[in-house]
Motif scaffolding. Sequence first.
Motif, PDB file in Angstrom:
ATOM      1  N   MET A  42      72.712 -44.418 -28.961  1.00 57.03           N
ATOM      2  CA  MET A  42      73.397 -45.412 -28.127  1.00 57.03           C
ATOM      3  C   MET A  42      72.428 -45.844 -27.032  1.00 57.03           C
ATOM      4  N   VAL A  43      72.269 -47.146 -26.876  1.00 56.26           N
ATOM      5  CA  VAL A  43      71.314 -47.665 -25.898  1.00 56.26           C
ATOM      6  C   VAL A  43      72.008 -48.721 -25.047  1.00 56.26           C
ATOM      7  N   ASP A  44      71.776 -48.659 -23.740  1.00 56.39           N
ATOM      8  CA  ASP A  44      72.365 -49.653 -22.830  1.00 56.39           C
ATOM      9  C   ASP A  44      71.276 -50.482 -22.184  1.00 56.39           C
ATOM     10  N   PHE A  45      71.525 -51.764 -22.105  1.00 54.73           N
ATOM     11  CA  PHE A  45      70.641 -52.630 -21.309  1.00 54.73           C
ATOM     12  C   PHE A  45      71.473 -53.739 -20.673  1.00 54.73           C
ATOM     13  N   ASP A  46      71.424 -53.817 -19.351  1.00 55.01           N
ATOM     14  CA  ASP A  46      72.039 -54.921 -18.613  1.00 55.01           C
ATOM     15  C   ASP A  46      73.499 -55.155 -19.042  1.00 55.01           C
ATOM     16  N   GLY A  47      74.224 -54.065 -19.207  1.00 58.87           N
ATOM     17  CA  GLY A  47      75.644 -54.180 -19.553  1.00 58.87           C
ATOM     18  C   GLY A  47      75.918 -54.288 -21.045  1.00 58.87           C
ATOM     19  N   ILE A  48      74.866 -54.436 -21.850  1.00 58.80           N
ATOM     20  CA  ILE A  48      75.049 -54.528 -23.304  1.00 58.80           C
ATOM     21  C   ILE A  48      74.850 -53.132 -23.896  1.00 58.80           C
ATOM     22  N   THR A  49      75.763 -52.710 -24.763  1.00 53.25           N
ATOM     23  CA  THR A  49      75.595 -51.405 -25.416  1.00 53.25           C
ATOM     24  C   THR A  49      75.341 -51.607 -26.901  1.00 53.25           C
ATOM     25  N   LEU A  50      74.290 -50.963 -27.364  1.00 51.61           N
ATOM     26  CA  LEU A  50      74.018 -50.929 -28.802  1.00 51.61           C
ATOM     27  C   LEU A  50      74.352 -49.529 -29.303  1.00 51.61           C
ATOM     28  N   ASP A  51      75.199 -49.465 -30.332  1.00 50.58           N
ATOM     29  CA  ASP A  51      75.527 -48.191 -30.972  1.00 50.58           C
ATOM     30  C   ASP A  51      75.049 -48.285 -32.424  1.00 50.58           C
ATOM     31  N   TYR A  52      73.993 -47.530 -32.734  1.00 51.90           N
ATOM     32  CA  TYR A  52      73.523 -47.586 -34.131  1.00 51.90           C
ATOM     33  C   TYR A  52      73.722 -46.250 -34.849  1.00 51.90           C
ATOM     34  N   ASP A  63      61.954 -41.510 -35.672  1.00 50.60           N
ATOM     35  CA  ASP A  63      60.552 -41.199 -35.356  1.00 50.60           C
ATOM     36  C   ASP A  63      59.624 -41.785 -36.419  1.00 50.60           C
ATOM     37  N   LYS A  64      60.055 -41.666 -37.658  1.00 54.23           N
ATOM     38  CA  LYS A  64      59.221 -42.199 -38.747  1.00 54.23           C
ATOM     39  C   LYS A  64      59.137 -43.730 -38.664  1.00 54.23           C
ATOM     40  N   LEU A  65      60.254 -44.346 -38.263  1.00 52.03           N
ATOM     41  CA  LEU A  65      60.241 -45.808 -38.132  1.00 52.03           C
ATOM     42  C   LEU A  65      59.356 -46.254 -36.960  1.00 52.03           C
ATOM     43  N   TYR A  66      59.395 -45.475 -35.857  1.00 50.63           N
ATOM     44  CA  TYR A  66      58.514 -45.819 -34.727  1.00 50.63           C
ATOM     45  C   TYR A  66      57.048 -45.688 -35.164  1.00 50.63           C
ATOM     46  N   PHE A 326      59.937 -48.618 -27.423  1.00 44.62           N
ATOM     47  CA  PHE A 326      60.687 -48.909 -28.650  1.00 44.62           C
ATOM     48  C   PHE A 326      62.060 -48.231 -28.675  1.00 44.62           C
ATOM     49  N   GLU A 327      62.132 -46.988 -28.188  1.00 47.23           N
ATOM     50  CA  GLU A 327      63.356 -46.180 -28.292  1.00 47.23           C
ATOM     51  C   GLU A 327      64.535 -46.815 -27.556  1.00 47.23           C
ATOM     52  N   LYS A 328      64.233 -47.671 -26.580  1.00 50.19           N
ATOM     53  CA  LYS A 328      65.315 -48.263 -25.755  1.00 50.19           C
ATOM     54  C   LYS A 328      65.310 -49.785 -25.853  1.00 50.19           C
ATOM     55  N   ASN A 329      64.548 -50.303 -26.772  1.00 52.02           N
ATOM     56  CA  ASN A 329      64.292 -51.740 -26.845  1.00 52.02           C
ATOM     57  C   ASN A 329      65.225 -52.371 -27.890  1.00 52.02           C
ATOM     58  N   LEU A 330      66.207 -53.143 -27.423  1.00 51.61           N
ATOM     59  CA  LEU A 330      67.248 -53.641 -28.335  1.00 51.61           C
ATOM     60  C   LEU A 330      66.680 -54.439 -29.515  1.00 51.61           C
ATOM     61  N   PRO A 331      65.851 -55.473 -29.285  1.00 52.61           N
ATOM     62  CA  PRO A 331      65.361 -56.221 -30.452  1.00 52.61           C
ATOM     63  C   PRO A 331      64.503 -55.359 -31.381  1.00 52.61           C
TER      64      PRO A 331
END
Length: 564
Positions: A42-52, A63-66, A326-331
């Motif tokens: 779960m990552v938050d940025f500027d009020g937007i939450t991404l749950d993957y 880690d492998k994808l990074y 990358f770990e917190k970067n929505l795009p």
Amino acid sequence: MASSTLICETQPWKDLKSHVEDIKKTHLRELLSDTDRCKSMMVDFDGITLDYSRQRATPGTMDKLYNLAETAHLKEKINRMFNGERINSTENRSVLHVALRAPRDAVMQSDGKNVVPDVWNVLDKIKDFSERVRNGSWVGATGKALTDVISVGIGGSFLGPLFVHTALQTDPEASKCATGRQLRFLANVDPIDVARNIAGLKPETTLVLVVSKTFTTAETMLNARTLRAWISKELGPSAVAKHMVAISTNLTLVEKFGIDPNNAFAFWDWVGGRYSVCSAVGVLPLSIQYGFTVVEKYVDKKFLFFYSRFLKGASSIDQHFYSTPFEKNLPVLLGILSVWNVSFFGYPASAILPYSQALEKFAPHIQQVSMESNGKGVSIDGKPLPFETGEIDFGEPGTNGQHSFYQLIHQGRVVPCDFIGIVKSQQPVYLEGEVVNNHDELMSNFFAQPDALAYGKTPEELLKENVLQHLVPHKTFSGNRPSLSLLLPSLDAYKIGQLLAIYEHRVAVQGFIWGINSFDQWGVELGKSLATQVRKQLHASRVKGESAEGFNFSTTTMLTKYLK
Ligand code: F6P
């Protein structure tokens, strides 16, 4: 990784190929029972939450994808884009749509020249012109105010502005500013689209914007000539100067068409058509419709550019994309998860499912951004790719989509889904006393669908519910279907800008990892040149009575039938 090495030849790609076989053994039900794993997704940025957390992935997968992203030089490629290097190598152009929304004092270079002052010169011109149209100091040939606008353009010169217009239409602040005005979009060369667009409008109160990067697109130029004739017929040819303006990179052709270059709004070859919504392509029609300036009540109580709230939203994501790990970067997260689904699971499609009717044109816009960018068969160096790139993007707002194609995504093919939900609706709810109001009902579905896809329903569960034996196979849901959720606090101009930029950069990330050129579109050329051949034939047949020649049997037969 050497620049000529294909990403699929690298060790991180091979590691992921074997890792996916392990992941396939684990059901999402199990993955979702691990709370620590879910927290890490779960990552938050500027009020937007991404749950993957409903992706078929573990922290180990990430880690492998990074690692894959690093091997693909993702960060360097992002930097090269922001630095204005000519990363669109087949067209020898830089890719700088991020400069379109950069603050006035920012410096962004293309060919050693800071392009931001040019961007703001055009924005200032748009502000001035849109205010004059709105306050009636720019009037039509008969002295009447121009209350209606038809924006003529196709593809990138149409889909993005339409998406933003549709999203702003129900925003209370924006819609107040649009009172008494109409904005329409004429894209298709089909006479039906012309008829629909001019229906109920009068030339004397209509302003036509001809929007074309190249000013050569056959459909747009024919539609522009059609509307020029519509205006001239009623008001005389001299009225065109007051009723038609242009948005283009090709000011020479604008003048040739008969539009005064002073009434043209420029953009630049470093803006790809599908990435042009933040240029005059989108800013001009939207500023005329909604106003370039209004009181910004919520941010700092100062007069700010209303439209720039949209640009500011996009710019906030540009900064986030450029500077966040990358770990917190929505795009980046959205992009690498898509690569995981497409290239390792082999899921060819992706559904964009906004639970907001205001976002009804978001999927069609992103469909072009994504499919025209990443539907490629060769690497950026021209090497044939032994793997598929791109994804088939489609989508509809929830809950409409649920009553249309969700059957297939629940029990048929696996289609990774992006669910987009909004905490506070743009519109009030009428039935306050109801147990569940309209927005809560909508959002109940937003929260339920990802779990239905992930968990499914087993035959054992069905039998416990006394489902008739012969219906058990029909009512079983295998589950294990990946999705991710984006929750936005609201949907105003700023958030609309953010959403746009998240998906624009998601597409770039995919392309950077696959090692393709996401910024050219040669695949649209062949159809265009064949249409030219047919167009010539139609002309020769209509004018000189010549029969169809030079086509295969099938096309000749069909053309002959059409000409009869
Ligand atoms: O569909 C091909 C394309 O070149 C798109 O990339 C572009 O957005 C569209 O045609 C319209 O092009 P133009 O803005 O030059 O008319």
